[in-house]
Write a protein that holds these residues in place. Structure first.
Motif, mmCIF file in Angstrom:
data_model
loop_
_atom_site.group_PDB
_atom_site.id
_atom_site.type_symbol
_atom_site.label_atom_id
_atom_site.label_comp_id
_atom_site.label_asym_id
_atom_site.label_seq_id
_atom_site.Cartn_x
_atom_site.Cartn_y
_atom_site.Cartn_z
ATOM 1 N N ALA A 1 0.807 -1.215 0.102
ATOM 2 C CA ALA A 1 0.164 -0.075 -0.057
ATOM 3 C C ALA A 1 0.838 1.262 0.021
ATOM 4 O O ALA A 1 0.612 2.270 -0.849
ATOM 5 C CB ALA A 1 -0.949 0.056 1.325
ATOM 6 N N ARG A 2 2.115 1.200 0.777
ATOM 7 C CA ARG A 2 2.892 2.525 0.654
ATOM 8 C C ARG A 2 3.335 2.641 -0.656
ATOM 9 O O ARG A 2 3.497 3.664 -1.033
ATOM 10 C CB ARG A 2 4.014 2.242 1.686
ATOM 11 C CG ARG A 2 4.941 3.311 2.244
ATOM 12 C CD ARG A 2 6.094 3.100 2.890
ATOM 13 N NE ARG A 2 6.929 1.805 2.113
ATOM 14 C CZ ARG A 2 7.666 0.823 2.657
ATOM 15 N NH1 ARG A 2 7.773 0.729 3.876
ATOM 16 N NH2 ARG A 2 8.398 0.013 1.923
ATOM 17 N N SER A 3 3.876 1.540 -1.141
ATOM 18 C CA SER A 3 4.452 1.829 -2.636
ATOM 19 C C SER A 3 3.119 2.295 -3.660
ATOM 20 O O SER A 3 3.556 3.043 -4.424
ATOM 21 C CB SER A 3 4.991 0.147 -3.205
ATOM 22 O OG SER A 3 5.892 -0.282 -2.424
ATOM 23 N N GLY A 4 2.170 1.911 -3.500
ATOM 24 C CA GLY A 4 0.902 2.046 -4.398
ATOM 25 C C GLY A 4 0.776 3.822 -4.210
ATOM 26 O O GLY A 4 0.325 4.421 -5.012
ATOM 27 N N HIS A 5 0.753 4.219 -2.620
ATOM 28 C CA HIS A 5 0.757 5.729 -2.459
ATOM 29 C C HIS A 5 1.861 6.578 -3.104
ATOM 30 O O HIS A 5 1.454 7.415 -3.814
ATOM 31 C CB HIS A 5 0.856 5.992 -1.039
ATOM 32 C CG HIS A 5 -0.434 5.627 -0.390
ATOM 33 N ND1 HIS A 5 -1.517 5.847 -0.443
ATOM 34 C CD2 HIS A 5 -0.546 4.907 0.796
ATOM 35 C CE1 HIS A 5 -2.435 5.535 0.170
ATOM 36 N NE2 HIS A 5 -1.774 4.791 1.055
ATOM 37 N N LEU A 6 2.939 5.961 -3.281
ATOM 38 C CA LEU A 6 3.911 6.676 -3.995
ATOM 39 C C LEU A 6 3.829 6.714 -5.552
ATOM 40 O O LEU A 6 3.946 7.648 -6.209
ATOM 41 C CB LEU A 6 5.486 6.022 -3.764
ATOM 42 C CG LEU A 6 6.099 5.947 -2.347
ATOM 43 C CD1 LEU A 6 7.193 5.262 -2.232
ATOM 44 C CD2 LEU A 6 6.311 7.460 -2.106
ATOM 45 N N LEU A 7 3.323 5.554 -6.192
ATOM 46 C CA LEU A 7 3.141 5.412 -7.355
ATOM 47 C C LEU A 7 2.050 6.427 -7.853
ATOM 48 O O LEU A 7 1.661 6.560 -9.059
ATOM 49 C CB LEU A 7 3.160 3.970 -7.768
ATOM 50 C CG LEU A 7 4.398 3.230 -7.726
ATOM 51 C CD1 LEU A 7 4.310 1.680 -7.842
ATOM 52 C CD2 LEU A 7 5.444 3.583 -8.760
ATOM 53 N N ALA A 8 0.920 6.337 -7.136
ATOM 54 C CA ALA A 8 -0.273 6.989 -7.474
ATOM 55 C C ALA A 8 0.210 8.512 -7.622
ATOM 56 O O ALA A 8 -0.803 9.325 -8.013
ATOM 57 C CB ALA A 8 -1.160 7.157 -6.194
ATOM 58 N N ARG A 9 1.203 9.044 -7.564
ATOM 59 C CA ARG A 9 1.603 10.375 -8.045
ATOM 60 C C ARG A 9 1.706 10.265 -9.504
ATOM 61 O O ARG A 9 1.669 11.480 -10.151
ATOM 62 C CB ARG A 9 2.913 10.757 -7.392
ATOM 63 C CG ARG A 9 3.195 10.924 -5.959
ATOM 64 C CD ARG A 9 4.667 11.100 -5.771
ATOM 65 N NE ARG A 9 4.898 11.047 -4.346
ATOM 66 C CZ ARG A 9 6.032 10.991 -3.858
ATOM 67 N NH1 ARG A 9 7.151 11.135 -4.440
ATOM 68 N NH2 ARG A 9 6.272 11.086 -2.388
ATOM 69 N N ARG A 10 1.649 9.404 -10.027
ATOM 70 C CA ARG A 10 1.837 9.382 -11.637
ATOM 71 C C ARG A 10 0.677 8.780 -12.241
ATOM 72 O O ARG A 10 0.010 8.079 -11.469
ATOM 73 C CB ARG A 10 3.094 8.544 -11.978
ATOM 74 C CG ARG A 10 4.410 8.794 -11.131
ATOM 75 C CD ARG A 10 5.223 10.096 -12.170
ATOM 76 N NE ARG A 10 6.436 10.435 -11.507
ATOM 77 C CZ ARG A 10 6.532 11.097 -10.489
ATOM 78 N NH1 ARG A 10 5.632 11.324 -9.874
ATOM 79 N NH2 ARG A 10 8.101 11.289 -10.052
ATOM 80 N N THR A 11 0.465 8.997 -13.446
ATOM 81 C CA THR A 11 -0.608 8.168 -14.158
ATOM 82 C C THR A 11 0.155 6.889 -14.812
ATOM 83 O O THR A 11 1.288 6.849 -15.432
ATOM 84 C CB THR A 11 -1.262 8.924 -15.141
ATOM 85 O OG1 THR A 11 0.046 9.690 -16.242
ATOM 86 C CG2 THR A 11 -1.872 10.126 -14.722
#
Length: 228
Positions: free
Chosen positions: A37-47
């Motif tokens: 989930a933490r990785s997902g939060h970081l990656l959510a900065r991009r499309t």
């Protein structure tokens, strides 16, 4: 060009116990789900244009958690058999002490997959994945961005393959949930070394490096496994 972000799966109970997993299908634990989930939060900065995953459940669940965070349906995750973790043969299931007892020193481990063979299946799979997305994109559109959830041995192999002069990339930790960016250019995979801050932020100080968790990989760095 396609940007490919390789993400190591979250923690499993075998990671925590420093047992060698390889192709053994060990699920995430609760810590691993939080890491994903933490990785997902970081990656959510991009499309993102898509997510692909190894078929092993720890990688697929990591991908599903990330997919939820970045707004991609879990059903859209593409499972690629060639992204499965390196096989460690008779070392799978062993911890540091057991490996030293059964296979001391430089004793070969029966059934261990050679790193060259890992590269021979993983690199073409990543190239083919990128090329499929590039064929479907209108001319002049931005570069495609793909997330690939996979394993420490796979990521270590790709790092070594694309930049062999920096042997083993010892300065690049591969912790659970860490992100490592590459790009596909003209049929080859290239390393994007911490050009994206997501890569740096994804390597958590409270997580153990893959090579520290896997005694076979640690041995290949030129050191004996740690016996605790």
């Amino acid at each position: 060009m396609t940007l490919i972000y390789l993400v190591r799966h979250g923690e499993t109970d075998w990671n925590r116990a420093r047992r060698i997993q390889g192709s053994t299908d060990i699920p995430l634990n609760d810590t691993g789900r939080a890491q994903a989930a933490r990785s997902g939060h970081l990656l959510a900065r991009r499309t993102w244009d898509g997510i692909a995953s190894s078929p092993l459940s720890r990688a697929f669940e990591t991908g599903a958690i990330i997919a939820r965070e970045v707004g991609i349906a879990a059903e859209e995750i593409e499972v690629l058999e060639d992204l499965v973790e390196r096989r460690y043969g008779e070392a799978e299931g062993l911890d540091d002490r057991e490996l030293v007892q059964l296979f001391p020193g430089d004793s070969p481990v029966p059934g261990r997959e050679r790193r060259e063979d890992v590269a021979a299946r993983v690199i073409p799979a990543l190239v083919a994945l990128a090329e499929r997305h590039e064929r479907d994109r209108p001319e002049g559109s931005p570069d495609a961005r793909l997330i690939v959830t996979t394993h420490g041995g796979v990521i270590r192999t790709v790092l070594n393959h694309v930049s062999p002069q920096a042997k083993y990339h010892r300065g690049i930790p591969i912790t659970n949930g860490s992100v490592h960016s590459f790009r596909h250019v003209n049929g080859t995979i290239e390393l994007v070394l911490f050009n994206d801050p997501i890569d740096v932020e994804s390597i958590a100080d409270d997580c153990v490096d893959f090579d520290e968790q896997n005694a076979v990989e640690y041995r290949e760095l030129g050191s004996e496994p740690r016996v605790q």
